[in-house]
Design an enzyme around this catalytic site. Sequence first.
Site, short mmCIF file in Angstrom:
data_model
loop_
_atom_site.label_atom_id
_atom_site.label_comp_id
_atom_site.label_asym_id
_atom_site.label_seq_id
_atom_site.Cartn_x
_atom_site.Cartn_y
_atom_site.Cartn_z
N SER A 270 0.81 -1.21 0.00
CA SER A 270 0.00 0.00 0.00
C SER A 270 0.85 1.28 0.00
O SER A 270 1.52 1.57 -0.98
CB SER A 270 -0.95 -0.04 1.20
OG SER A 270 -1.93 0.96 1.11
N ASP B 297 9.60 5.20 -10.34
CA ASP B 297 9.10 5.77 -11.60
C ASP B 297 9.81 7.08 -11.95
O ASP B 297 10.01 7.40 -13.12
CB ASP B 297 7.60 6.03 -11.51
CG ASP B 297 6.78 4.76 -11.70
OD1 ASP B 297 7.38 3.68 -11.85
OD2 ASP B 297 5.54 4.85 -11.68
N LYS C 291 -0.54 -4.25 -3.36
CA LYS C 291 -1.85 -3.72 -2.95
C LYS C 291 -2.01 -2.32 -3.52
O LYS C 291 -1.43 -1.36 -3.02
CB LYS C 291 -1.99 -3.68 -1.43
CG LYS C 291 -3.33 -3.11 -0.96
CD LYS C 291 -3.40 -3.07 0.56
CE LYS C 291 -4.73 -2.49 1.03
NZ LYS C 291 -4.84 -1.03 0.82
#
Length: 532
Positions: free
Chosen positions: A274, A285, A299
């Site tokens: 999460s 990224d 998740k």
Amino acid sequence: MNPLISRAQSDGFEVVKNLELIDLIYRNLDMYYVDKPVPGKLMKAGIDAMLRELDPYTVFIAESNIEDYRLMTTGQYGGIGALIRSSGDHVVITEPYENNPAFKAGVKAGDVILAIDGVSMKDKPSDEVSAALKGPKGSSISVEVERPGVGKKTIKITRDEIKIPDVPYHGIVKDGIGYIKLTSFTQSAYAEVKKAYDELKGQGMEKLIFDLRGNGGGLLIESVKIVNMFVPKGQEVVSTKGRIQEENRVYTALDKPTDLEIPVAVLVDGGSASASEIVSGSLQDLDRAVIVGSTTFGKGLVQRTMDLKYGSKVKLTIAKYYTPSGRCIQKLDYASRKEGERAKEIDETLLATFTTKNGREVMDGRGIEPDVKVEEEEYSRLTAMLVIENVIFDFTTQFVIDNPTIAKPDQFELADETYNAFKKFALGKDFTYSTASEEMLNRFMEVAEREGYLDTTSAEYKSVYQLVHPSKERDLDMFREEIEELLENEIVSRYYYQNGRIINSFKRDKALVEAVKVLGDTEKYKAILAGE
């Protein structure tokens, strides 16, 4: 008629019809069932069963469980500040939190809880004992314990507001490389990380290892604030997309960053989920950090808590989140799950490839794949049983009685004579276990017997069986290294508590060693982020 309006009317009718049926069924149960139903228990079971059809994160929180919800979101609760665990027919203290009420009152790990305020705790489950230990700040509690080597004693403890730290440890691990361990994302996560970061900078930190292993997540906004420390103001950190338009949001870095240049390595594992995946995925990224460890949990679902009547709440999944590259890392497909089945991983054919800021390829639907892989090691069946059966814990309790002091956490090493004493102690304990090899061999022999090969293989079977059948004495030697690691760590925790446990674990921490290696090699660090 508009087909959307028609479907909405149909759905509305289904809801009204089934709510009426539930009411009628309960009335008949209440009037005619052979034993008198317990209304609250029956209804909660029905609510829980309904929500289980969705996903494991959509849950009903009854008024009686609000304290547990508060602990999850704030890390705070009223109590004595200690970890407990079941052992035999009692619950024992496994670790008092340093400088909290239990610690100050003299409670020690290994203390067996006999009674609380005169009420026997024998055969009580750990959650019931935990509830009895909790209470409002300032209230007093009388705990009768039996301490190995000492006997029974009654300890009076004044409860306080207990805050479980989000950052249990931070320090310099090697040559200007700082380390911050974050265990949860409660309302104070960012503040604690920022405070730890500033302290380490004051101690000469030039590079950072940020440890998110075992961190199951928490508040999304805290993850955004933490990413903001390392990325420019205005940078997209994460976006959410739900069934209703209002849940389609983009979260950006709102503040001036703390440091845009410091090299960062983020440690993750299968327990990182999460909010941990938002931090590690966003930094990956944006090519702002090297991710080290093993694949994260996967998740990618966002929950919100809604207030209900009678002091209760419902926490429900409202959206999926997406990292800056556009990927959703959710691994399990709950929407396509059939009744009675477990959710399966999203089909391989549906997975997509995305690119980081520097053009490196990353994939959705499988959690966060680390840039530098360090696979998690599985413990042997014997080692697992030594933990489950409290053999390591109980031996440590006796060790502390016999040894008033030990060396510092980073210097303490288990002596051969200590391990030999442990081995003798373990061999005297009555527990059983099987090996995976033994189980596979037994399945093979069942098939061989059905196919008529047993007579020709029985001698060979017996020979192989002797090799794979559990032998405590043999396995205590075979798996000594991993057992020593846990035993040494447990011993250190009794003298130096959680900080000591973390410091001691550094000696055998392969992922940490790899992170230090990556940060220590500037060219390698840059090459990884450049995708070379």
